[in-house]
Design an enzyme around this catalytic site. Structure first.
Site, short mmCIF file in Angstrom:
data_model
loop_
_atom_site.label_atom_id
_atom_site.label_comp_id
_atom_site.label_asym_id
_atom_site.label_seq_id
_atom_site.Cartn_x
_atom_site.Cartn_y
_atom_site.Cartn_z
N ASP A 16 47.11 31.54 36.96
CA ASP A 16 47.57 32.42 38.21
C ASP A 16 47.29 33.77 37.69
OD1 ASP A 16 48.86 32.80 40.75
OD2 ASP A 16 50.77 33.43 39.55
N ARG A 31 40.79 37.05 33.01
CA ARG A 31 40.74 35.54 32.98
C ARG A 31 39.84 34.87 31.86
NH1 ARG A 31 39.27 35.08 38.06
NH2 ARG A 31 41.54 34.84 38.69
N GLY A 78 38.38 38.98 45.51
CA GLY A 78 40.04 39.45 45.54
C GLY A 78 39.85 41.06 45.35
N TYR A 79 40.41 41.79 44.35
CA TYR A 79 40.67 43.10 44.37
C TYR A 79 39.43 43.68 43.52
CZ TYR A 79 45.23 42.29 46.11
OH TYR A 79 46.25 41.92 47.13
N LYS A 83 31.55 40.64 33.22
CA LYS A 83 32.87 40.60 33.70
C LYS A 83 33.36 39.18 32.68
CE LYS A 83 35.53 39.32 37.85
NZ LYS A 83 35.59 38.75 38.88
#
Length: 198
Positions: A70, A182, A154-155, A176
């Site tokens: 999450d 993550r 997403g953001y 990334k």
């Protein structure tokens, strides 16, 4: 090869997880690769609670070891919100563009130097025998006022990681994966995942 169920249907997230877990010696499958089962809504107050609940549901339904995460963005000027509500921040619209637009509107009057934020990811590994491991990765940075870049979701287009001038959506996938929230969480899980195949 041990099959590892990633409790997600998000194609971009699955692709990212497969890249990060490529050296773990497991075959990563997603929820669309197993028979459907009832998925409980995300009602936890923390990223950790939501990740654990999703992983437990997946193990109970399939008997496979499962990883669930999450994640979201915590904006300091918004007292850590959207947080666990990141994916649903814009309410019923709940699309990436709608969520981005709402956050940018909410920080419109915040001075640039106070636009600090962090991506947060809690990842849970639950095994059929009941063993559970939960880890957390954080990726600090700042927000920009206009979305930039197309690599990510997403953001990502409004988040500039600490030490960078590019947004997360302007970084390559490899860049990334090495430094993201993550990536940081899943790298902590790698020893436990390798133990599944020992």
């Amino acid at each position: 090869m041990t099959r590892l169920l990633v409790a997600s249907r998000n194609a971009k997230k699955l692709e990212e997880l497969r890249r990060i877990l490529a050296g773990a010696g497991v075959e990563v499958i997603g929820l669309d690769d197993v028979p459907p089962f009832p998925e409980a809504p995300e009602t936890g107050a923390t990223f950790e609670e939501n990740a654990l609940a999703k992983a437990r549901d997946a193990v109970a339904a399939t008997g496979l070891p499962a990883v669930a995460d999450d994640s979201g963005i915590a904006v300091d000027a918004l007292n850590g919100m959207p947080g666990v509500l990141s994916a649903r921040w814009a309410g019923s619209a709940k699309s990436d563009p709608a969520n981005l637009k709402l956050v940018l509107e909410q920080v419109a009057d915040v001075p640039d130097e106070r636009l600090t934020a962090a991506f947060v990811c809690a990842a849970a590994l639950v095994q059929p025998g009941g063993e559970e491991v939960v880890v957390r990765g954080e990726w600090p940075g700042t927000l920009v006022r206009e979305p930039r870049g197309t690599n990510g979701f997403g953001y990502d287009p409004i988040f500039v990681p600490e030490g960078e001038t590019r947004t997360s959506a302007e970084l390559s996938s490899a860049e990334k994966d090495a430094i993201s929230h993550r990536g940081r969480a899943l790298h902590q899980l790698l020893p436990h995942l390798r133990a599944l195949t020992a």
